[in-house]
Design a protein around this motif. Structure first.
Motif, mmCIF file in Angstrom:
data_model
loop_
_atom_site.group_PDB
_atom_site.id
_atom_site.type_symbol
_atom_site.label_atom_id
_atom_site.label_comp_id
_atom_site.label_asym_id
_atom_site.label_seq_id
_atom_site.Cartn_x
_atom_site.Cartn_y
_atom_site.Cartn_z
ATOM 1 N N TYR A 158 -7.591 0.968 -9.275
ATOM 2 C CA TYR A 158 -6.569 1.656 -8.485
ATOM 3 C C TYR A 158 -6.503 1.107 -7.056
ATOM 4 O O TYR A 158 -5.422 0.940 -6.492
ATOM 5 C CB TYR A 158 -6.836 3.159 -8.463
ATOM 6 C CG TYR A 158 -6.341 3.869 -9.705
ATOM 7 C CD1 TYR A 158 -4.989 4.089 -9.906
ATOM 8 C CD2 TYR A 158 -7.231 4.319 -10.677
ATOM 9 C CE1 TYR A 158 -4.516 4.738 -11.040
ATOM 10 C CE2 TYR A 158 -6.779 4.966 -11.821
ATOM 11 C CZ TYR A 158 -5.428 5.170 -12.001
ATOM 12 O OH TYR A 158 -4.976 5.796 -13.121
ATOM 13 N N LEU A 159 -7.664 0.827 -6.479
ATOM 14 C CA LEU A 159 -7.689 0.323 -5.107
ATOM 15 C C LEU A 159 -7.068 -1.068 -5.015
ATOM 16 O O LEU A 159 -6.212 -1.325 -4.155
ATOM 17 C CB LEU A 159 -9.131 0.292 -4.585
ATOM 18 C CG LEU A 159 -9.312 -0.202 -3.140
ATOM 19 C CD1 LEU A 159 -8.554 0.711 -2.176
ATOM 20 C CD2 LEU A 159 -10.797 -0.252 -2.780
ATOM 21 N N LEU A 160 -7.481 -1.971 -5.914
ATOM 22 C CA LEU A 160 -6.940 -3.331 -5.896
ATOM 23 C C LEU A 160 -5.433 -3.317 -6.132
ATOM 24 O O LEU A 160 -4.678 -4.008 -5.435
ATOM 25 C CB LEU A 160 -7.634 -4.184 -6.962
ATOM 26 C CG LEU A 160 -7.137 -5.630 -7.105
ATOM 27 C CD1 LEU A 160 -7.389 -6.415 -5.824
ATOM 28 C CD2 LEU A 160 -7.814 -6.315 -8.295
ATOM 29 N N SER A 161 -4.999 -2.531 -7.114
ATOM 30 C CA SER A 161 -3.568 -2.474 -7.421
ATOM 31 C C SER A 161 -2.773 -1.912 -6.249
ATOM 32 O O SER A 161 -1.700 -2.424 -5.909
ATOM 33 C CB SER A 161 -3.330 -1.625 -8.669
ATOM 34 O OG SER A 161 -3.915 -2.222 -9.805
ATOM 35 N N ALA A 162 -3.311 -0.858 -5.623
ATOM 36 C CA ALA A 162 -2.601 -0.253 -4.494
ATOM 37 C C ALA A 162 -2.441 -1.246 -3.346
ATOM 38 O O ALA A 162 -1.366 -1.354 -2.745
ATOM 39 C CB ALA A 162 -3.350 0.990 -4.016
ATOM 40 N N VAL A 163 -3.504 -1.984 -3.052
ATOM 41 C CA VAL A 163 -3.456 -2.973 -1.972
ATOM 42 C C VAL A 163 -2.466 -4.082 -2.311
ATOM 43 O O VAL A 163 -1.655 -4.501 -1.471
ATOM 44 C CB VAL A 163 -4.863 -3.550 -1.702
ATOM 45 C CG1 VAL A 163 -4.776 -4.748 -0.741
ATOM 46 C CG2 VAL A 163 -5.779 -2.485 -1.128
ATOM 47 N N MET A 164 -2.517 -4.575 -3.544
ATOM 48 C CA MET A 164 -1.639 -5.674 -3.941
ATOM 49 C C MET A 164 -0.163 -5.250 -3.944
ATOM 50 O O MET A 164 0.704 -5.998 -3.497
ATOM 51 C CB MET A 164 -2.033 -6.175 -5.340
ATOM 52 C CG MET A 164 -3.371 -6.896 -5.408
ATOM 53 S SD MET A 164 -3.425 -8.425 -4.444
ATOM 54 C CE MET A 164 -4.383 -7.876 -3.026
ATOM 55 N N ILE A 165 0.102 -4.044 -4.450
ATOM 56 C CA ILE A 165 1.486 -3.555 -4.491
ATOM 57 C C ILE A 165 2.018 -3.375 -3.071
ATOM 58 O O ILE A 165 3.159 -3.737 -2.766
ATOM 59 C CB ILE A 165 1.569 -2.240 -5.287
ATOM 60 C CG1 ILE A 165 1.293 -2.501 -6.772
ATOM 61 C CG2 ILE A 165 2.936 -1.581 -5.115
ATOM 62 C CD1 ILE A 165 1.104 -1.241 -7.598
ATOM 63 N N GLN A 166 1.186 -2.813 -2.204
ATOM 64 C CA GLN A 166 1.604 -2.601 -0.823
ATOM 65 C C GLN A 166 1.850 -3.930 -0.103
ATOM 66 O O GLN A 166 2.793 -4.069 0.688
ATOM 67 C CB GLN A 166 0.533 -1.794 -0.077
ATOM 68 C CG GLN A 166 0.896 -1.423 1.346
ATOM 69 C CD GLN A 166 2.049 -0.433 1.415
ATOM 70 O OE1 GLN A 166 2.242 0.359 0.500
ATOM 71 N NE2 GLN A 166 2.825 -0.492 2.492
#
Length: 421
Positions: A158-166
């Motif tokens: 969730y953390l990696l995806s959130a950072v990448m999407i942002q």
């Protein structure tokens, strides 16, 4: 691709290396699995997918992963675990990369379904590796400690995806996962090759000279005999129910919190992300209670099903009083189910390593659990829509009570692979 059966590892340094490799391999699968859940909101908002299409992709992954567990459980006892894990992680990396490159619904359904299947190639061979290469307390300890990948993998995904999407949009969530899985695959191929060579040359061998040296030398035992004579039949209902409560209920936690207390969606999601961390206590509590008091996977599971039943009844009658109380009760329920998961999914298959069927049993039991999870994702929605949360929670309590009874009936069951021959 089948290799000789390695000897048991006794060198602490090699045992630690083996566990670290298995841990990182299974951890990486969460990054390439839960990234879709993280990106789904953005995919819908960007009109790449409709809500129905997004849900269909998730459902296809679920069924392919569960069905793949059964198939790859059989294969895991016959093929090289080194190459099965490498192919599974490498293929998942490729499919994640393609998901980011081809934003078309038909292609995404196919790609994510295939991702579900190749990711199912990871867990059954890991069970076989622990069974083949470790022994006694070391084998049990590693089987319990690897449950920490659930919490670590969920948070990392969730953390990696959130950072990448942002930072760069939804595509980068898939491409970053592809890089992580590809790196983990190379690390696994090189590292496990070293461990395997050491175990083949220096591992402790069975004193019996007739002990199998290759998978082909193990006796051929059909699945029905493992289930009926090996003691597994009485566990099927508890495993099915635990799948409903562990995965199905968890997926509905944000909706329950949001609808019952009109909480912001962000808060509901944060609660869901925190549950896997709290749930780790269930795995270690199960090991403690099993060793100290119950000394049997069925009896220990019955104890934790009864704890979950008490929490469900409290949630039914007092859950709407306080959001904090509801969250605590949901944490007790899901932690209890991870305790059951540790007993029935992680430990029971290890008994069958003596006849070369640990991967088969693991895949079969996991497939049963995911059947329960798949059924629940559909039926929970229907129950909530037509009857409300009160009746839905009562239904959860009823099936939990049934699972408790089945576990009590299994308290004298001995998981004996010798009976299957």
């Amino acid at each position: 691709m089948s290799l000789p059966v390695p000897g048991k590892l006794t060198e602490p340094r090699m045992i630690r290396l083996l566990f670290a490799l298995c841990w990182s391999a299974y951890f990486s699968t969460y990054i390439g699995r839960l990234n879709y859940s993280s990106a789904m909101t953005e995919l819908i908002a960007s009109q790449v997918l409709s809500r129905t299409e997004a849900g269909a992709i998730s459902m296809v992954f679920f069924f392919c992963y569960g069905g793949g567990q059964l198939i790859n459980g059989f294969l895991g006892d016959k093929l090289s675990p080194r190459w099965m894990l490498f192919i599974g992680m490498s293929a998942s990396a490729l499919l994640n990369a393609l998901m980011g490159a081809i934003p078309l619904f038909p292609a995404m359904v196919l790609l994510w379904g295939l991702n579900g299947y190749v990711q199912s190639m990871i867990w059954p061979p890991i069970v076989r590796i622990f069974s083949d290469m470790l022994e006694g307390e070391t084998m049990i300890r590693c089987s319990i400690h690897i449950t920490s990948t659930i919490a670590a993998g969920t948070l990392a995904a969730y953390l990696l995806s959130a950072v990448m999407i942002q930072a760069a949009g939804w595509r980068m969530a898939f491409w970053a996962a592809a890089v992580a899985l590809g790196g983990a695959a190379l690390l696994w191929l090189i590292g496990f090759g070293r461990v395997e060579r050491y175990a083949l040359r220096h591992g402790r061998r069975e004193e019996d000279a007739s002990a199998p040296r290759t998978p082909a030398e193990y006796p051929k035992v059909p699945l029905w005999r493992l289930v009926t004579r090996g003691g597994l039949a009485v566990l099927l209902v508890p495993i099915l129910v635990h799948g409903v409560l562990k995965d199905g209920v968890t997926s509905w936690v944000p909706t329950y919190i949001s609808e019952t207390f009109q909480a912001a969606p962000v808060l509901s999601i944060l609660v869901t992300m925190a549950l896997p961390v709290v749930n780790l206590t269930g795995a270690y509590a199960a090991n403690f209670m099993n060793r100290r008091f119950f000394r049997g996977e069925g009896r220990t599971s019955a104890f934790f099903f009864m704890i979950a039943l008490g929490a469900l009844l409290a949630l039914r009658f007092f859950g709407n009083v306080s959001m904090v109380l509801s969250i605590l009760l949901l944490a007790v329920i899901t932690s209890s189910m991870l305790a059951v998961n540790t007993m029935l999914i992680n430990l029971v298959p290890l008994y069958f390593g003596k006849i070369g069927k640990s991967s088969t049993v693991s895949g079969f039991l996991n497939s049963t659990a995911y059947l329960g999870a798949a059924l629940s994702t559909f039926t929970i929605g229907l129950l909530v829509e037509y009857t409300g949360w009160g009746f839905t929670i009562t239904t959860w309590a009823a099936i939990t009570a049934a699972a408790s009874l089945f576990c009590i009936f299994s308290r004298k069951t001995v998981f004996s692979p010798g009976n299957c021959l």
